[in-house]
Design a protein around this motif. Structure first.
Motif, mmCIF file in Angstrom:
data_model
loop_
_atom_site.group_PDB
_atom_site.id
_atom_site.type_symbol
_atom_site.label_atom_id
_atom_site.label_comp_id
_atom_site.label_asym_id
_atom_site.label_seq_id
_atom_site.Cartn_x
_atom_site.Cartn_y
_atom_site.Cartn_z
ATOM 1 N N GLN A 295 -26.036 22.698 -42.529
ATOM 2 C CA GLN A 295 -27.177 23.576 -42.287
ATOM 3 C C GLN A 295 -28.442 22.784 -42.551
ATOM 4 O O GLN A 295 -28.772 22.464 -43.701
ATOM 5 C CB GLN A 295 -27.113 24.793 -43.206
ATOM 6 N N ARG B 67 -23.257 22.876 -32.168
ATOM 7 C CA ARG B 67 -24.331 23.613 -32.812
ATOM 8 C C ARG B 67 -24.082 25.111 -32.664
ATOM 9 O O ARG B 67 -23.350 25.540 -31.777
ATOM 10 C CB ARG B 67 -25.680 23.242 -32.185
ATOM 11 N N THR B 68 -24.698 25.875 -33.486
ATOM 12 C CA THR B 68 -24.555 27.326 -33.385
ATOM 13 C C THR B 68 -25.077 27.783 -32.029
ATOM 14 O O THR B 68 -26.116 27.317 -31.546
ATOM 15 C CB THR B 68 -25.339 28.031 -34.508
ATOM 16 N N GLY B 69 -24.320 28.667 -31.409
ATOM 17 C CA GLY B 69 -24.662 29.162 -30.088
ATOM 18 C C GLY B 69 -24.034 28.382 -28.961
ATOM 19 O O GLY B 69 -24.042 28.818 -27.810
ATOM 20 N N ASP C 293 -31.098 22.080 -37.163
ATOM 21 C CA ASP C 293 -29.818 22.403 -36.558
ATOM 22 C C ASP C 293 -28.817 22.948 -37.574
ATOM 23 O O ASP C 293 -28.813 22.556 -38.750
ATOM 24 C CB ASP C 293 -29.200 21.154 -35.912
ATOM 25 N N SER C 294 -27.972 23.847 -37.078
ATOM 26 C CA SER C 294 -26.800 24.321 -37.817
ATOM 27 C C SER C 294 -25.579 23.820 -37.051
ATOM 28 O O SER C 294 -25.406 24.134 -35.870
ATOM 29 C CB SER C 294 -26.786 25.852 -37.893
ATOM 30 N N LYS D 188 -20.781 30.632 -33.909
ATOM 31 C CA LYS D 188 -21.729 31.747 -33.907
ATOM 32 C C LYS D 188 -22.857 31.515 -34.913
ATOM 33 O O LYS D 188 -24.026 31.593 -34.567
ATOM 34 C CB LYS D 188 -21.000 33.051 -34.230
ATOM 35 N N GLN D 189 -22.487 31.235 -36.166
ATOM 36 C CA GLN D 189 -23.493 31.019 -37.210
ATOM 37 C C GLN D 189 -22.924 30.098 -38.288
ATOM 38 O O GLN D 189 -21.697 30.016 -38.471
ATOM 39 C CB GLN D 189 -23.927 32.329 -37.862
ATOM 40 N N VAL D 190 -23.843 29.437 -39.012
ATOM 41 C CA VAL D 190 -23.505 28.670 -40.218
ATOM 42 C C VAL D 190 -24.240 29.319 -41.381
ATOM 43 O O VAL D 190 -25.401 29.710 -41.239
ATOM 44 C CB VAL D 190 -23.920 27.186 -40.065
ATOM 45 N N ASP D 191 -23.560 29.457 -42.528
ATOM 46 C CA ASP D 191 -24.216 30.120 -43.664
ATOM 47 C C ASP D 191 -25.324 29.243 -44.245
ATOM 48 O O ASP D 191 -25.394 28.040 -43.982
ATOM 49 C CB ASP D 191 -23.194 30.495 -44.752
ATOM 50 N N VAL E 63 -18.639 28.427 -41.562
ATOM 51 C CA VAL E 63 -19.025 28.594 -40.170
ATOM 52 C C VAL E 63 -18.250 29.773 -39.579
ATOM 53 O O VAL E 63 -17.072 29.977 -39.884
ATOM 54 C CB VAL E 63 -18.769 27.312 -39.341
ATOM 55 N N TRP E 64 -18.938 30.542 -38.774
ATOM 56 C CA TRP E 64 -18.327 31.689 -38.091
ATOM 57 C C TRP E 64 -17.993 31.249 -36.670
ATOM 58 O O TRP E 64 -18.882 30.936 -35.884
ATOM 59 C CB TRP E 64 -19.320 32.858 -38.106
#
Length: 672
Positions: A502, A427-429, A506-507, A443-446, A452-453
């Protein structure tokens, strides 16, 4: 009542948090010789005896019991060309496991005190003691056979492993006798007063009704010295031998051992075969019996390649030994007869060889000890050519897997940490721990759920980041770094992102395909480097060769380092009967967290001795003296503190547990 319920819930949440963060145990393989052919018949013809029987014994398969000093083996595994043996199928009765009781010397050799030989039976690569010395049907596992010295004070326990212990109860005022007590799981078993002034100084514990047998010797203890001082009363023990009588077993003719189920007992010999056909399924580990497998390569139907292996999961340090060499003749080890060397079964790729030549007596001349290794290409575990996951260069170096920074040169190397085709959902984070301080974080999902970053870190410090799209391209992120041992554009990490999601809550990014090298500890090998006794280095493009500039003596009854953690173990024989093998060591688990099984330790039990200091012993006992193993193929799996592909989420569970715990604390305070 509400407060009690809340506190109980908090305790459960704490347990949940810690349970979800637990990691799985490690395991290693003991590998036998590699067999390669078009089918099972051709393999038996090539490697077998007169084209009828292929046999592996302890001199080739390091899992089987072997005493190098006395050249004693008990076990063998054979494949016979019986009816029904064809293709990749072994017919009924075609697999024959046989073991015969042999006499071996105690580690503490003292014939005058009754420490000469005892009966032993290797049983599926473990050491067992027959309760009756000439019958193979009643067995107890050998726990301890040691000639190390242990000094214990009165009141102290010497932990022998498996719940067994001995305690020095008292020492007499003259310092000539000690009262010892033997216990199992804290319960009294037997005791004895041993005098060092006369007799053999040996205490034998004999018990009755062990699997129906009486007068069974289960423990032998030799007391070397007794000391009565002004402060301490001490007994020094040298010579320990113990069997796990509490878990002894009787083997019956109708017993089944996984796929070996036809049992025959003929006095000291136990033979077990397969009553049904046995298929060597490709790209699989096929269970034979009791943790022993045939590991078969992923090949086409017109090719068959496999080896026998034993899987070990018990924590401890084990030897991985090569085939036994005898006499002064030349001998060569490679990955087919030395399981310590790097080997890729699927691609049939080996890189290392060790040669001994020109021995005079027990002395290897200058240049007679030759280690060499050559860069080869192997498939990624995540084998996806369309996504640019085809092959990569590898170099085995003293039984470790390294990656050349330049695919054509063997001088600059980084250890391979990870090559995996497992799926990981993060998951992001969240961070995915890759081992050795390396990690990646989502880090993040658009907002469209197509990108995904990801961020790559070493010891918590930023290294690189990338936005990966699953909508186009090969979905792979290659981290390239400069100035790694002077080399630029070095690929140190490869990550394949399978899917991105996304959701309303959850991302998520799903990773399938991970490859990582330890670039932070990369090394350059120079021509003047020395590796133990190997100190003449030659680098010729993709090949590294190292020989000895000085003579190398194979000293009897010793372990002589060859180089970089690789040793020769030499038997205690005359020079004319020279016998030796190479080995490396591998460790399962974190040995600092506990005492490996089979290693005695002292534990203080008296109030006066209840301190944080551990009483000193004079030595330790290795868990498996002749044990030898190889890392499981495909190498290190990442420590996944995030979500595996099955949807379970250890990392997220920790977060939820902590949030729940804080909520409970709030409720408790509110009720107060």
């Amino acid at each position: 009542m509400k407060r009690f319920a809340a506190l109980s819930l908090a305790a459960l949440m704490i347990l949940t948090v810690f349970a979800s963060a637990a990691s799985a145990a490690d395991s290693i393989e003991i590998r036998g010789p590699v067999y390669n052919g078009s089918d099972i018949d051709s393999i038996i013809d090539t490697y077998g005896d007169n084209g009828t029987t292929l046999t592996v014994d302890a001199t080739q398969f390091a899992a089987f019991y072997y005493d190098i000093d006395d050249n004693v083996t008990t076990e063998s595994l054979s494949i016979k060309d019986v009816a029904g043996t064809a293709g990749n199928v072994i017919g009924e009765g075609g697999i024959v496991y046989k073991t015969t009781i042999q006499n071996v010397a105690y580690q503490y050799e003292n014939a005058a005190d009754g420490w000469s030989n005892y009966s032993l039976l290797g049983f599926f690569a473990d050491k067992y003691i027959p309760l009756n010395s000439d019958k193979a049907d009643k067995l107890a596992k050998l726990v301890l056979d040691s000639d190390d010295k242990y000094t214990i004070r009165t009141g102290e326990l010497l932990d022998l492993g498996q719940g067994y212990a001995i305690q020095a109860k008292q020492v007499d005022v003259d310092g000539k006798k000690v009262w010892l007590e033997f216990t199992k799981d804290g319960e009294f078993v037997d005791d004895e007063i041993i005098s060092v002034d006369s007799g053999t100084n040996t205490w034998e514990v004999e018990l009755d009704d062990i699997q129906g047998e009486d007068d069974v010797v289960v423990l032998r203890v030799h007391v070397n010295q007794v000391f009565q001082g002004a402060v301490d009363s001490i007994a020094q023990i040298e010579g320990l031998w113990l069997i796990d009588y509490a878990n002894a077993m009787t083997i019956e003719s109708d017993d089944e051992f996984d796929n070996l189920d036809d049992v025959s007992i003929n006095g000291p010999t136990l033979t077990i075969t397969n009553a049904d056909t046995f298929t060597l399924n490709r790209d699989d580990s096929n269970l034979i019996a009791k943790g022993m497998y045939f590991k078969v390569a992923d090949t086409s139907s017109d090719q068959l390649r496999f080896y026998v292996m034993k899987e070990i999961t018990d924590p401890g340090t084990y030897q991985i030994r090569g085939q036994v060499a005898s006499g002064s003749g030349d001998f060569t080890w490679n990955a087919t007869n030395f399981a310590g060397f790097y080997y890729d079964l699927n691609d049939d790729v080996a890189t290392e060889t060790l040669k001994v030549s020109g021995i005079n007596g027990n002395v290897i001349p200058e240049g007679g000890l030759d280690y060499s290794t050559t860069i080869k290409n192997v498939d990624y575990q995540y084998n996806n050519v369309d996504a640019n996951w085809g092959q990569y260069p590898v170099l085995g170096l003293f039984a470790e897997e390294y990656i050349p920074l330049d695919a054509t040169k063997a001088d600059k190397l980084a250890k391979l940490i990870l090559d995996s085709d497992d799926k990981y959902t993060i998951r992001t984070g969240e961070k995915l721990d890759l081992g050795e301080g390396y990690a990646i974080e989502a880090k993040q999902v658009d907002v469209d759920g197509k990108k995904v970053w990801l961020e790559f870190t070493k010891d918590g410090e930023f290294v690189d980041d990338e936005i990966i799209s699953v909508d186009s391209g090969d979905k792979t992120w290659d981290v390239e770094l400069d100035d790694i041992q002077g080399e630029d554009d070095v690929v140190v990490l490869r990550v394949h992102v399978n899917q991105v999601f996304q959701g309303a809550v959850d991302s998520i990014a799903q990773i399938e395909g991970l490859w990582l090298v330890d670039y932070a500890n990369a090394m350059t090998i120079e021509s003047d480097d020395e590796f133990g006794e190997l100190n003449n280095v030659k680098i010729n493009g993709d090949t590294l060769s190292i020989t000895n500039d000085n003579t190398f003596t194979l000293s009897r009854d010793s372990e002589e380092e060859i180089g970089q953690g690789m040793y020769f173990k030499i038997a205690d024989t005359s020079t004319s009967a020279l016998r030796y093998y190479p080995y490396v060591e591998k460790t399962i688990g974190n040995e600092t967290t506990g005492i490996p099984e089979g290693t005695p330790s002292t534990i203080s039990t008296t109030e006066d001795n209840m301190t944080n200091e551990t009483p000193t012993t004079d030595g330790t006992v290795t868990p498996t003296e002749e044990g030898t193993v190889t890392p499981i193929e495909g190498s290190t799996e990442p420590v996944n503190d995030t979500t595996p592909a099955d949807g379970k989420s250890p990392g997220f569970g920790v977060v939820l547990g902590l949030v729940g715990l804080l909520s409970v604390v709030y409720l408790v305070r509110r009720n107060n």
